[in-house]
Write an enzyme that holds these catalytic residues in place. Structure first.
Site, PDB file in Angstrom:
ATOM      1  N   LYS A   1       2.413  -2.984   6.048  1.00 46.93           N
ATOM      2  CA  LYS A   1       2.607  -2.734   4.613  1.00 46.93           C
ATOM      3  C   LYS A   1       4.061  -2.361   4.328  1.00 46.93           C
ATOM      4  O   LYS A   1       4.618  -2.753   3.304  1.00 46.93           O
ATOM      5  CB  LYS A   1       1.648  -1.636   4.137  1.00 46.93           C
ATOM      6  CG  LYS A   1       0.168  -2.062   4.161  1.00 46.93           C
ATOM      7  CD  LYS A   1      -0.092  -3.290   3.289  1.00 46.93           C
ATOM      8  CE  LYS A   1      -1.572  -3.608   3.125  1.00 46.93           C
ATOM      9  NZ  LYS A   1      -1.814  -4.797   2.298  1.00 46.93           N
TER      10      LYS A   1
ATOM     11  N   SER B   1       0.857  -1.189   0.000  1.00 49.05           N
ATOM     12  CA  SER B   1       0.000   0.000   0.000  1.00 49.05           C
ATOM     13  C   SER B   1       0.884   1.228   0.000  1.00 49.05           C
ATOM     14  O   SER B   1       2.022   1.200   0.472  1.00 49.05           O
ATOM     15  CB  SER B   1      -0.861   0.023   1.269  1.00 49.05           C
ATOM     16  OG  SER B   1      -1.442   1.310   1.451  1.00 49.05           O
TER      17      SER B   1
ATOM     18  N   TYR C   1      -1.568  -1.566  10.519  1.00 42.63           N
ATOM     19  CA  TYR C   1      -1.761  -1.783   9.079  1.00 42.63           C
ATOM     20  C   TYR C   1      -0.622  -1.161   8.294  1.00 42.63           C
ATOM     21  O   TYR C   1      -0.004  -1.798   7.441  1.00 42.63           O
ATOM     22  CB  TYR C   1      -3.105  -1.165   8.666  1.00 42.63           C
ATOM     23  CG  TYR C   1      -3.375  -1.160   7.178  1.00 42.63           C
ATOM     24  CD1 TYR C   1      -3.971  -2.257   6.565  1.00 42.63           C
ATOM     25  CD2 TYR C   1      -3.057  -0.060   6.397  1.00 42.63           C
ATOM     26  CE1 TYR C   1      -4.223  -2.261   5.199  1.00 42.63           C
ATOM     27  CE2 TYR C   1      -3.299  -0.049   5.039  1.00 42.63           C
ATOM     28  CZ  TYR C   1      -3.885  -1.145   4.442  1.00 42.63           C
ATOM     29  OH  TYR C   1      -4.123  -1.136   3.093  1.00 42.63           O
TER      30      TYR C   1
END
Lengths: 245, 245, 245, 245
Positions: A153, A136, A149
């Site tokens: 990533k 991401s 998160y």
């Protein structure tokens, strides 16, 4: 922001045994005789990638943790004349998986590493393959409020570099995709009120949020022979949001 | 390559209660009235950093997982007239820690995140602080055979970006240090045979491997007021080895 | 955004002949017996760096294209008890310079390269030195409406990498500084209306624009022995604005 | 290392007037109704890209500074049944060009900027377009002995970011390609003795040098609709050589 799952665009050459009967749609031959396992592919970005790989000639194995989601996605894609089968994803033994899913870091990084290791022998038997990891843009510039998160990533970018190094001798290439803000159920919180969507667009060069299909073509490309000298790299698909040089 | 531990150069302003009696050495005042907690600091890079922060005027808390290592390091640094105390490092409850240490990813990333969160309230009480995370050049270009270590170091770069974002409102800056190949017990395997050391040097601009002291000055700098507009960044100390633009 | 000039923080060891008589101020010894040539240093970031290097013990040569600006800056710094002399900067022959200044790319990149080459023999005679190139965060994420400036700053990052490679054998280290938005005359257009300043701050983690002094400490550090294993790197001083991993 | 020229993969939609009569080869429709101007395209990477864009359905305008090279390349590609015409490249007026070519920085950066600006009105008339700039992995990690070349390639990465920002409103996307060491006449010096080639391969994950065709597919992809959310990015095609995260 996308589902805390994984994508494994492992394109294995000529896994003929699982090819389905030919379908009516005209297909480009980019990925002919390849098998693609796409994890977390029952909706959003994963589903768009699965559809595209199948349209480009691969046999696609759709995968997710819930049987009913897998069934629904397989039915939809088969209804489009695509060569698709489904499987519920098991990351190792159940008890291991339990522990893994306790953390996003575990889900996103360790599971990705384990999955890749699991398909490597299959790829080696066929003489090589290609893995695409969905990271991401949050790996570079964190999304507020999504620390674990974001960090997971970033870790995936490192995992891509490491797997590229380790698997090159098996003729397996490993690359990452770093989507920007793509309109999916998962990212809804980021764009559902209009003011917020507008403020997001201001950071972009291309003045719209992405759609899952924006991520599909590059995965197909990275899995194809055209990308045979590309490994250990990350391609950002983010409408020109600041990422890196 | 360095110990799979962590370094937390958290410099807290004027934590006077733990200051030791003044010592005989002349000190620069760069870090006067600051307290630095340095984890994994009983040898190698961590020890060099602890020594330097103390020489620059901070009171340093040396920390490690083993009591005897802590005692030895504290004795050595106090013998140099430095203001140092020691503590054995507990990452949360014992059972949590057990689980954490099962993986390098856990040790390097989660423990670092937990440690930082643990010292934040203390820093906030004092009006701000500075955290320096020791990553590695392996975060950018992996060391062969050290996959989990490498990935955890990449993840630390992301953690630095995230903590910088989250803690800015508390006037806490967070930066990373990415050492290259530094001669320590931990990295011994990489350079102990001479041929290997020579081949490593070829990738460097400065034709020597680093020493722990090479990493100490920048940490002191990043903890000082001189760095008050630097946050979310990584400084690489690697003799010019390829890293990034 | 800062003046389209250059900064050359070349610290040459013990160039005693140009040292001025000792002054009354107490100085740290970080840069004792070093000579620093700072280009474009009659105001803004360059002036702040010149002042700091002198405060840290270097003899500083202030430089600019206009005699009167040089005179004013030298007088001001000498008035603070600092060891400073001045020189008008000549980039090669007049006619070459004319052509150079026709383009920002020329000014920022070629002039920097020429200047560095010009001081190298002096540094070599003294056994080594340190060069700090002032790039900009615009090298990573362009400032709107300033294309040639932005591109020249990106080029400077490459120049730093190249000079680091070429000059390492002469014991000369070369690093870059990438300031964010620093309040100077030059950057005024970016922040002079309040709404604009507010919108700039929103991209930052530290909620203020930078001041020239924010850039001075790191230059002094990079010129010191403490940075002796750091070359070919860029340090960003930008309040946490997005730059790179 | 490749020719100090430029590549402008500007794909303009439906520039029908210059389409040649249809040819006998089967083509994929990826770039149907597009016109591609490829500069420095009479051999090496540029030629491979020109061929590929034509095979993918674009009408290609081959370009170079020498008429005879253009003629030879056009004849060769037409002989393969591809839709190709040629033009000698003029960068502005002759006298300007003279001055430009005096420096590699000029050739690689200013000429690229001028060329792009020159084709923008044409692209705008057609509703948008795509530009692909050929940089080099030397933009990240310099090739020894090629300073100006390396710096100009770093500058091109910045140019890509800037043009992406400026041209987004005209629906023109701008991306960079960073090839690694590709076997061409131009890079011959790097690999022509075998020992040198072997030592180069050691830095790669994929144990072969690249060929021009390795760079062609990604350019076609970036010019296609599949890349419509990708702008301001660089894709490295370098067999896994260290580049960046």
């Amino acid at each position: 922001m996308r589902k805390a799952g994984l994508l494994l665009g492992g394109c294995v050459r000529s896994w003929k045994s699982v090819r389905m009967a030919s379908s009516g749609v005209a297909r480009r031959d980019l990925l002919a005789n390849k098998v693609a396992l796409v994890t977390a592919s029952t909706d959003g970005i994963g589903l768009a990638i699965a559809r595209r790989l199948a349209q480009d000639g691969a046999h696609v194995v759709v995968s997710s943790r819930k049987q009913q989601n897998v069934d629904r996605a397989v039915a939809a894609l088969q209804g489009e004349g695509l060569s698709v089968t489904g499987t519920v994803c098991h990351v190792g033994k159940a008890e291991d998986r339990e522990r893994l899913v306790t953390t996003i870091l575990g889900i996103n990084v360790k599971a990705m590493a384990l999955m890749t290791k699991a398909v490597v022998p299959e790829m080696e038997k066929r003489g090589g393959g290609s893995v695409v990891i969905v990271a991401s843009i949050a790996a570079y510039t964190p999304f507020p409020g999504l620390g674990p998160y974001n960090v997971s990533k970033t870790a995936l970018l490192g995992l891509g570099k490491n797997l590229a190094m380790e698997l090159a001798q098996s003729n397996i290439r490993v690359n990452c995709l770093a989507p920007g803000i793509i309109k999916t159920n998962f990212s809804q919180v980021l764009w559902m009120d209009e003011a917020r969507e507008e403020s997001l667009k201001e950071m972009l060069r291309i003045k719209r949020l992405g759609v899952p299909e924006d991520c599909a073509g590059i995965v197909s490309f990275l899995c194809s022979e055209d990308a045979s000298y590309i490994t250990g790299e990350t391609v950002t698909v983010a409408g020109g949001a600041p990422s890196r040089l």
